[in-house]
Motif scaffolding. Structure first.
Motif, mmCIF file in Angstrom:
data_model
loop_
_atom_site.group_PDB
_atom_site.id
_atom_site.type_symbol
_atom_site.label_atom_id
_atom_site.label_comp_id
_atom_site.label_asym_id
_atom_site.label_seq_id
_atom_site.Cartn_x
_atom_site.Cartn_y
_atom_site.Cartn_z
ATOM 1 N N TYR A 230 -79.263 -24.870 25.437
ATOM 2 C CA TYR A 230 -79.280 -24.680 26.894
ATOM 3 C C TYR A 230 -78.252 -23.629 27.316
ATOM 4 O O TYR A 230 -78.565 -22.709 28.085
ATOM 5 N N VAL A 231 -77.022 -23.773 26.827
ATOM 6 C CA VAL A 231 -75.959 -22.841 27.211
ATOM 7 C C VAL A 231 -76.283 -21.435 26.710
ATOM 8 O O VAL A 231 -76.109 -20.445 27.441
ATOM 9 N N ALA A 232 -76.780 -21.319 25.476
ATOM 10 C CA ALA A 232 -77.099 -20.000 24.919
ATOM 11 C C ALA A 232 -78.209 -19.306 25.711
ATOM 12 O O ALA A 232 -78.154 -18.090 25.947
ATOM 13 N N ARG A 233 -79.227 -20.072 26.132
ATOM 14 C CA ARG A 233 -80.329 -19.485 26.903
ATOM 15 C C ARG A 233 -79.842 -18.909 28.230
ATOM 16 O O ARG A 233 -80.377 -17.912 28.717
ATOM 17 N N HIS A 234 -78.832 -19.542 28.814
ATOM 18 C CA HIS A 234 -78.338 -19.104 30.122
ATOM 19 C C HIS A 234 -77.212 -18.077 30.014
ATOM 20 O O HIS A 234 -76.675 -17.634 31.037
ATOM 21 N N MET A 235 -76.832 -17.732 28.768
ATOM 22 C CA MET A 235 -75.819 -16.696 28.550
ATOM 23 C C MET A 235 -76.354 -15.707 27.517
ATOM 24 O O MET A 235 -75.819 -15.587 26.420
ATOM 25 N N PRO A 236 -77.424 -14.975 27.851
ATOM 26 C CA PRO A 236 -78.114 -14.134 26.860
ATOM 27 C C PRO A 236 -77.269 -12.993 26.302
ATOM 28 O O PRO A 236 -77.578 -12.462 25.227
ATOM 29 N N ASP A 237 -76.201 -12.617 27.003
ATOM 30 C CA ASP A 237 -75.364 -11.511 26.533
ATOM 31 C C ASP A 237 -74.187 -11.978 25.679
ATOM 32 O O ASP A 237 -73.361 -11.164 25.262
ATOM 33 N N THR A 238 -74.109 -13.279 25.434
ATOM 34 C CA THR A 238 -73.025 -13.847 24.621
ATOM 35 C C THR A 238 -73.560 -14.274 23.263
ATOM 36 O O THR A 238 -74.644 -14.852 23.176
ATOM 37 N N THR A 239 -72.796 -14.007 22.212
ATOM 38 C CA THR A 239 -73.190 -14.410 20.866
ATOM 39 C C THR A 239 -72.696 -15.824 20.579
ATOM 40 O O THR A 239 -71.524 -16.141 20.843
ATOM 41 N N PHE A 240 -73.586 -16.648 20.035
ATOM 42 C CA PHE A 240 -73.245 -18.024 19.664
ATOM 43 C C PHE A 240 -73.368 -18.172 18.147
ATOM 44 O O PHE A 240 -74.407 -17.812 17.574
ATOM 45 N N HIS A 241 -72.320 -18.694 17.525
ATOM 46 C CA HIS A 241 -72.326 -18.954 16.085
ATOM 47 C C HIS A 241 -72.466 -20.462 15.873
ATOM 48 O O HIS A 241 -71.634 -21.245 16.360
ATOM 49 N N VAL A 242 -73.504 -20.876 15.156
ATOM 50 C CA VAL A 242 -73.762 -22.286 14.894
ATOM 51 C C VAL A 242 -73.659 -22.525 13.399
ATOM 52 O O VAL A 242 -74.373 -21.902 12.601
ATOM 53 N N MET A 243 -72.764 -23.452 13.003
ATOM 54 C CA MET A 243 -72.538 -23.760 11.588
ATOM 55 C C MET A 243 -72.679 -25.253 11.357
ATOM 56 O O MET A 243 -72.139 -26.051 12.127
ATOM 57 N N GLY A 244 -73.395 -25.623 10.305
ATOM 58 C CA GLY A 244 -73.535 -27.036 9.971
ATOM 59 C C GLY A 244 -74.848 -27.328 9.297
ATOM 60 O O GLY A 244 -75.787 -26.530 9.334
ATOM 61 N N GLY A 245 -74.901 -28.497 8.648
ATOM 62 C CA GLY A 245 -76.119 -28.915 7.971
ATOM 63 C C GLY A 245 -77.026 -29.689 8.898
ATOM 64 O O GLY A 245 -76.581 -30.293 9.876
ATOM 65 N N GLY A 246 -78.308 -29.673 8.585
ATOM 66 C CA GLY A 246 -79.281 -30.393 9.384
ATOM 67 C C GLY A 246 -80.474 -29.510 9.699
ATOM 68 O O GLY A 246 -80.535 -28.350 9.298
ATOM 69 N N THR A 247 -81.414 -30.078 10.406
ATOM 70 C CA THR A 247 -82.603 -29.327 10.807
ATOM 71 C C THR A 247 -82.384 -28.773 12.202
ATOM 72 O O THR A 247 -82.274 -29.523 13.168
ATOM 73 N N TYR A 248 -82.328 -27.461 12.289
ATOM 74 C CA TYR A 248 -82.013 -26.839 13.574
ATOM 75 C C TYR A 248 -82.843 -25.574 13.762
ATOM 76 O O TYR A 248 -82.945 -24.751 12.849
ATOM 77 N N LYS A 249 -83.418 -25.431 14.937
ATOM 78 C CA LYS A 249 -84.184 -24.235 15.267
ATOM 79 C C LYS A 249 -83.546 -23.577 16.485
ATOM 80 O O LYS A 249 -83.631 -24.109 17.596
#
Length: 377
Positions: A230-249
Motif C-alpha cells: 500500500y505504502v509503495a503504491r502511493h509513493m511511486p518515486d521512492t525505492t522500497f527494499h524488501v528482504m525476507g523469506g516467504g511467498t511475496y509478490k
C-alpha cells in the motif's frame, strides 16, 4: 564456575530469538561461564535433545525427558536458561527440572503464555488482557482463530495448566516487553523487564540515507506485507527494499524484492536506506529488526501497539501510526523522508538507547548479579 544449559527449542541459527541467544552464549563464555547449547529441533547446537516423532507421544515424551536428564548429569548443569514455544515441550521440561531440582530462567519471546492464539489474531479492538486462560473469553479467541469447537476445549485448559506450572516455578522470567512483564506479574509470576541484548560493536551507525525505505522480516500477512504494498503504491518515486523469506509478490514496480539475504547483504542494504518499516499487524513482543535499525541509526515507522510501539516510544527512535490506519502509516513514512533533520535525530536516539540499554555485557552482568542474589554464583 557455573555450568549453564542454554535450551532453545528451535536451535541457534535464524533470526530474532536465535540470533539473540547466540549473543547471550558468546557473552557468557566471555565471563568465564561453562555453557552448553541444546535444542529440540533446529541448528547450531552442542547437543540435540532426542524427541518422540509421534505428535501424541510429545505430550508425555519419555525420550525427551531421558535425554534432558542425561545432559544435566553429564555436564553437571547448575542452571538452565530456556526458551520454549510449545506447551508439550514446556510440560516435559518442567517435569525434569522438578525431578532434578535444577533452577531455570525463562526467556519470553511469544505471547503464547498469556494468549492461546499466540496473539496472531489482531484486530484494532484486541488488546492484551489479564484474564486467566480458562475463561469463556479465551475459548472464543481460539474459536475465532481456528473455527473449531474442539480445539478451544482441548487447547485452552491444557496450555493454561502447563504454562502456569512452567512460569510459576521459574527462578525468574526475563521479558523484553514492559507491558508483557506487567501482565505476567499481575498473574503472580516473577517476571522482570529486560531489553534484549544486541551486539552492535561491529556495526557503524549511518544516519541519513539515499531516500529509500527498507523492510526486513518474514513475509507473512501478520508481518504487514499489505502495508508495504500500500505504502509503495502511493509513493511511486521512492525505492522500497524488501528482504525476507516467504511467498511475496511485489505489487508496485518501485519495490526491490531481494528475498532471503545474508547478514552482510542485509546490513549493506539497511545502511543505505533512510527509513525502516516495521508494519506488523500482530503485536510483536520485541522486534529484533528494530534493534538492527537502531544499531544503524535509522528511524523506524511502526503501528502504535505491541512491542514495536513500546520500543520505538521508549527509544524515541521513530514515528508511530494509529493501528491499523494505512494512510497514517503512509504519512509517517513521508514525514521522515521529507524531514531529514528529524529522521537523523530519531535515528541517533535509537543508537543511543541501544548502547545504554541493550549492551550484551550489561545484559549478562545483570543476569549474573541476579543469580548471585539467589545464591547461585
Amino acid at each position: 564456575i557455573m555450568n549453564i544449559l542454554l535450551l532453545n527449542e528451535w536451535g541457534f541459527r535464524g533470526v530474532g530469538t536465535e540470533l539473540y541467544t547466540q549473543v547471550v552464549y558468546r557473552e557468557l563464555l566471555r565471563f568465564g561461564i561453562n555453557v552448553v547449547k541444546a535444542s529440540i529441533r533446529g541448528f547450531d547446537y552442542d547437543v540435540k535433545l532426542e524427541s518422540s516423532g509421534s505428535a501424541l507421544k510429545k505430550f508425555y515424551d519419555f525420550k525427551l525427558m531421558r535425554s534432558l536428564r542425561d545432559i544435566i548429569t553429564k555436564f553437571g548443569i547448575d542452571l538452565v536458561y530456556v526458551n520454549l514455544l510449545h506447551a508439550p515441550s514446556a510440560f516435559n521440561f518442567h517435569r525434569v527440572m522438578t525431578q532434578q531440582r535444577v533452577p531455570y530462567i525463562i526467556a519470553v519471546h511469544l505471547w503464547e503464555y498469556v494468549c492461546p492464539t499466540s496473539y496472531r489474531v489482531m484486530l484494532p479492538e484486541v488488546k492484551p488482557c489479564n484474564l486467566r486462560s480458562v475463561s469463556w473469553h479465551r475459548l472464543r479467541c481460539v474459536y475465532h482463530d481456528t473455527k473449531s469447537l474442539v480445539q478451544p476445549l482441548l487447547r485452552v485448559p491444557y496450555n493454561w495448566y502447563v504454562f502456569n506450572k512452567y512460569l510459576k516455578d521459574a527462578l525468574v522470567i526475563l521479558v523484553p516487553n514492559e507491558e508483557y512483564a506487567g501482565i505476567l506479574r499481575g498473574r503472580g509470576y516473577n517476571a522482570i523487564y529486560k531489553p534484549l541484548p544486541y551486539d552492535y560493536s561491529s556495526i557503524k551507525p549511518t544516519p541519513g540515507g539515499d531516500g529509500s525505505v527498507c523492510f526486513v522480516g518474514r513475509l507473512s500477512w501478520y508481518k504487514g506485507i499489505d502495508v508495504i504494498n500500500y505504502v509503495a503504491r502511493h509513493m511511486p518515486d521512492t525505492t522500497f527494499h524488501v528482504m525476507g523469506g516467504g511467498t511475496y509478490k511485489p505489487e508496485s514496480p518501485n519495490i526491490n524484492y531481494h528475498g532471503a539475504v545474508s547478514d552482510e547483504e542485509k546490513f549493506r542494504i539497511l545502511s543505505t536506506c533512510s527509513v525502516v518499516m516495521v508494519p506488523s499487524i500482530w503485536a510483536e513482543v520485541s522486534p529484533y529488526v528494530a534493534y538492527e535499525a537502531f544499531a544503524l541509526a535509522k528511524p523506524v515507522v511502526a503501528f502504535d501497539h505491541g512491542g514495536q510501539g513500546e520500543i520505538v516510544r521508549k527509544a524515541k527512535a521513530g514515528l508511530l501510526a494509529r493501528p491499523y490506519n494505512y494512510n497514517d502509516f503512509l504519512d509517517k513514512v513521508r514525514q521522515l523522508l521529507s524531514d531529514e533533520g528529524l529522521a537523523r535525530e530519531l535515528g541517533l536516539n535509537g543508537r543511543r538507547w541501544l548502547e545504554e540499554n541493550a549492551s550484551p555485557t550489561k545484559y549478562v552482568a545483570d543476569l549474573l548479579d541476579l543469580l548471585r542474589s539467589y545464591g547461585l554464583t
